[in-house]
Design a protein around this motif. Structure first.
Motif: not given
Ligand code: C2E
Ligand code: C2E
Ligand code: C2E
Length: 91
Positions: A9, A48-51, A39
């Motif tokens: 992350k 924490s941001i998305r990849a 958010r």
């Molecule tokens: P995380 O919540 O531990 O999620 C890890 C990875 O699981 C994410 O990496 C993504 O590839 C997948 N994932 C989790 N939940 C979903 C979902 O609802 N839909 C999809 N399509 N994939 C999901 P990623 O995208 O690199 O995000 C890294 C971290 O950034 C996340 O870790 C979380 O902590 C944060 N994050 C990303 N997007 C959001 C969001 O829309 N809202 C919030 N509150 N946090 C986010």
């Protein structure tokens, strides 16, 4: 070696990011504020941001995701281990 493992992350230290004087970080700061708004996540010290968002930011900075991670790490705005970060803040 990268300070952050690929696939792990990407977590930003918001106080460090928003206080930073480097104009280099202006785009990252604006992006982070945009994510906080979408958010509704206003009270966090870290974000924490998305990849996918790292990829987008790398394009903006005309670099690669791994080079951008290195740059952010050098500027002191990345958190490698949130649990350790909070343990140190509260100590
Ligand atoms: P995380 O919540 O531990 O999620 C890890 C990875 O699981 C994410 O990496 C993504 O590839 C997948 N994932 C989790 N939940 C979903 C979902 O609802 N839909 C999809 N399509 N994939 C999901 P990623 O995208 O690199 O995000 C890294 C971290 O950034 C996340 O870790 C979380 O902590 C944060 N994050 C990303 N997007 C959001 C969001 O829309 N809202 C919030 N509150 N946090 C986010
Ligand atoms: P969305 O992408 O449709 O995600 C809807 C909800 O799914 C998010 O609500 C969050 O609760 C969950 N979610 C989606 N992906 C992830 C993930 O990777 N990890 C985690 N932990 N949760 C995930 P939320 O957080 O209120 O976000 C609302 C909308 O704001 C999202 O809708 C998305 O359009 C945008 N957004 C929020 N954070 C991010 C971000 O880090 N990057 C991008 N590109 N968009 C984001
Ligand atoms: P973690 O991902 O290592 O995050 C540790 C703590 O950092 C979180 O404690 C939270 O206080 C803070 N943090 C990390 N990312 C964000 C962020 O984008 N915004 C804000 N405001 N704070 C952030 P917390 O909430 O007690 O969560 C503890 C652990 O529970 C997290 O460790 C993670 O492993 C899991 N977790 C919590 N929420 C989610 C979620 O939405 N999706 C997934 N996949 N895991 C979650």
């Amino acid at each position: 070696p990268l300070p952050i493992e690929p696939g792990s992350k990407l977590t930003l230290d918001l106080a460090a990011l928003y206080d930073h004087s480097s104009p280099d970080l202006a785009h990252v700061a604006r992006y982070a504020r945009g994510i906080q708004q979408r958010r509704g996540d206003y009270n966090g010290r870290i974000l924490s941001i998305r990849a996918d968002d790292l990829t987008a930011l790398a394009i903006i900075y005309d670099t690669t995701p791994s080079d951008l991670i290195e740059k952010l790490s050098d500027l002191g705005v990345l958190i490698a281990d949130p649990a350790k970060f909070f343990a140190e803040q509260d100590a």
